[in-house]
Scaffold this motif. Structure first.
Motif, PDB file in Angstrom:
ATOM      1  N   TYR A   1       0.849  -1.180   0.000  1.00 18.20           N
ATOM      2  CA  TYR A   1       0.000   0.000   0.000  1.00 18.20           C
ATOM      3  C   TYR A   1       0.882   1.226   0.000  1.00 18.20           C
ATOM      4  O   TYR A   1       1.782   1.360   0.833  1.00 18.20           O
TER       5      TYR A   1
ATOM      6  N   ALA B   1       3.871   7.238   2.517  1.00 20.19           N
ATOM      7  CA  ALA B   1       3.886   6.087   3.421  1.00 20.19           C
ATOM      8  C   ALA B   1       3.731   4.812   2.615  1.00 20.19           C
ATOM      9  O   ALA B   1       2.920   4.751   1.685  1.00 20.19           O
TER      10      ALA B   1
ATOM     11  N   ALA C   1       3.215   0.596   3.088  1.00 25.55           N
ATOM     12  CA  ALA C   1       2.869  -0.473   4.023  1.00 25.55           C
ATOM     13  C   ALA C   1       2.853  -1.812   3.296  1.00 25.55           C
ATOM     14  O   ALA C   1       2.320  -1.924   2.195  1.00 25.55           O
TER      15      ALA C   1
ATOM     16  N   GLU D   1       8.187  -0.195  11.397  1.00 21.96           N
ATOM     17  CA  GLU D   1       6.726  -0.118  11.445  1.00 21.96           C
ATOM     18  C   GLU D   1       6.239   1.123  12.178  1.00 21.96           C
ATOM     19  O   GLU D   1       5.043   1.384  12.243  1.00 21.96           O
TER      20      GLU D   1
ATOM     21  N   ILE E   1       2.536   6.863  13.628  1.00 24.48           N
ATOM     22  CA  ILE E   1       1.756   5.716  13.197  1.00 24.48           C
ATOM     23  C   ILE E   1       2.542   4.445  13.508  1.00 24.48           C
ATOM     24  O   ILE E   1       3.696   4.317  13.108  1.00 24.48           O
ATOM     25  N   ASN E   2       1.923   3.539  14.219  1.00 26.70           N
ATOM     26  CA  ASN E   2       2.538   2.250  14.518  1.00 26.70           C
ATOM     27  C   ASN E   2       1.713   1.177  13.820  1.00 26.70           C
ATOM     28  O   ASN E   2       0.619   0.824  14.282  1.00 26.70           O
ATOM     29  N   THR E   3       2.208   0.656  12.702  1.00 27.09           N
ATOM     30  CA  THR E   3       1.460  -0.328  11.930  1.00 27.09           C
ATOM     31  C   THR E   3       1.590  -1.732  12.507  1.00 27.09           C
ATOM     32  O   THR E   3       0.962  -2.659  11.996  1.00 27.09           O
ATOM     33  N   TYR E   4       2.420  -1.880  13.553  1.00 29.18           N
ATOM     34  CA  TYR E   4       2.513  -3.181  14.217  1.00 29.18           C
ATOM     35  C   TYR E   4       1.470  -3.292  15.324  1.00 29.18           C
ATOM     36  O   TYR E   4       0.720  -4.254  15.395  1.00 29.18           O
TER      37      TYR E   4
ATOM     38  N   MET F   1      -0.914  -1.092  15.501  1.00 31.46           N
ATOM     39  CA  MET F   1      -2.093  -0.482  14.895  1.00 31.46           C
ATOM     40  C   MET F   1      -2.631   0.661  15.758  1.00 31.46           C
ATOM     41  O   MET F   1      -3.793   0.694  16.162  1.00 31.46           O
TER      42      MET F   1
ATOM     43  N   ILE G   1      -6.032   2.322  15.725  1.00 31.99           N
ATOM     44  CA  ILE G   1      -6.492   2.786  14.418  1.00 31.99           C
ATOM     45  C   ILE G   1      -7.936   2.359  14.175  1.00 31.99           C
ATOM     46  O   ILE G   1      -8.711   3.078  13.534  1.00 31.99           O
TER      47      ILE G   1
END
Length: 283
Positions: free
Chosen positions: A101, A110, A112, A155, A164-167, A169, A252
Motif C-alpha cells: 500500500y 507512506a 505499508a 513499522e 503511526i505504529n502499523t505493528y 495499529m 487505528i
C-alpha cells in the motif's frame, strides 16, 4: 489543477489495465502558484500512488541503490495485531493481502506491506517516484536524494505530524509536540467539554463581559474563578502524559466505522448519570 504532462510506463509496470503504449494525461484547469504548489503536486502524487501498486517485483540485484542500503527494523517478538472483519471491512482476498500500500500526500509518503514484501514495496515506491517526477538533470536534482534518504525501514513512523505504529495499529500524538504546546499555551480551548464546572464558569464570564453595564473598552474582559483556572491547568498537565498514554494514543480501528459488539444506554442528566445494558447486565 495543473498543466499537461506525459507518463511512459517502463518495464517496472505490468498491469493489464494499463496500455503498453504511452499514456497521455490532460488535466483540466490552471496552476495557481508554483510547480511545488499542492494543486500541482497532489495530482502527481495520486498518479505515483497508482503506479506504485502496479509495479512487479524485480531481482534483488536490480533494486534501486536507495533501497539496497535500507535496513529493516521490525518487531517480531509479539504477534501482529488483528481486527475481526465486519460489514464495513470484509476480509481481504489473498491477492489483496500480498499487495503493498502506497499513500502520497503533498511531500509525505507512506508505504505499508508485510515484512517479507517490504523491500520490494519500497522499491515500487521509489521507482514510481522517478517515473512520475523524473531522475533530474544538471539543473535540478533527483526527486529522491540520498542525503535526505532515511534508510531505516520500521513499522513506526511519523506521518503528517502523527506517530503511526502499523505493528500495534495505533495513532499517537508525539510527546515532543505536546510538550511544545504545553510550553506555548496557557489555555485549554477544549476544556469546557471535559468539565461542567469550567463550562458554566466560562459561559457566565462571557455573559458578564458583554453585559450592558460594561463600556466598549472593557467588554472583552473575562474573569475566571480560581477553581476554573485550576481546572484549566489540571487539564493542561495531561499534555505531559507518557508517550504511550491512552489519552494520546488510540487504536487505528477506533477511527474506522465498525459494527457494534455491545450496547449500553444512559441518560445525559448532569448529577444523575444512569443507564442499562443487556449485554453487560447492569441497570
Amino acid at each position: 489543477m495543473h498543466s499537461l504532462f506525459l507518463v511512459s510506463p517502463n518495464m517496472y509496470f505490468e498491469n493489464p489495465n494499463i496500455s503498453n503504449t504511452d499514456n497521455l494525461i490532460v488535466p483540466v484547469g490552471q496552476v495557481f502558484g508554483s510547480r511545488n504548489a499542492p494543486s500541482f503536486y497532489c495530482v502527481l502524487a495520486d498518479l505515483r500512488e497508482v503506479l506504485a501498486t502496479c509495479c512487479v517485483d524485480v531481482p534483488l540485484d536490480d533494486l534501486h541503490a536507495l533501497v539496497r542500503q535500507c535496513t529493516i527494523a521490525i518487531d517480531t517478538s509479539t504477534p501482529l495485531c488483528t481486527v475481526p472483519a465486519d460489514s464495513h471491512h470484509p476480509p481481504l482476498p489473498v491477492t489483496k493481502l500480498v499487495c503493498m500500500y502506497n499513500a502520497s500526500y503533498v511531500d509525505n509518503n507512506a508505504v505499508a506491506a508485510f515484512a517479507e514484501h517490504i523491500t520490494q514495496a519500497s522499491n515500487h515506491s521509489v521507482m514510481s517516484a522517478f517515473e512520475v517526477f523524473g531522475h533530474g538533470d544538471a539543473r535540478r536534482g533527483d526527486c529522491l536524494q540520498e542525503r535526505k534518504w532515511e534508510p531505516e525501514v520500521t513499522e513506526i513512523f511519523l506521518f503528517l505530524g502523527f506517530c503511526i505504529n502499523t505493528y500495534n495499529m495505533t495513532v499517537s500524538w508525539p510527546i515532543y509536540k505536546r510538550e511544545g504546546l504545553h510550553l506555548a499555551s496557557e489555555i485549554a480551548p477544549w476544556g469546557n467539554f471535559l468539565s461542567f464546572n469550567l463550562q458554566n464558569v466560562l459561559t457566565q464570564a462571557a455573559k458578564n463581559a458583554f453585559s450592558d453595564k460594561r463600556s466598549w473598552w472593557t467588554c472583552s474582559r473575562i474573569y475566571l474563578l480560581r477553581v476554573a483556572v485550576a481546572t484549566i491547568h489540571q487539564m493542561l498537565e495531561t499534555l505531559l502524559a507518557p508517550e504511550d498514554s491512552p489519552l494520546w494514543s488510540w487504536p487505528i480501528a477506533l477511527y474506522l466505522d465498525r459494527d457494534h459488539t455491545h450496547r449500553a444506554y444512559s441518560n445525559a442528566s448532569y448529577g444523575g448519570l444512569g443507564g442499562w445494558s443487556a449485554d453487560f447486565s447492569f441497570l
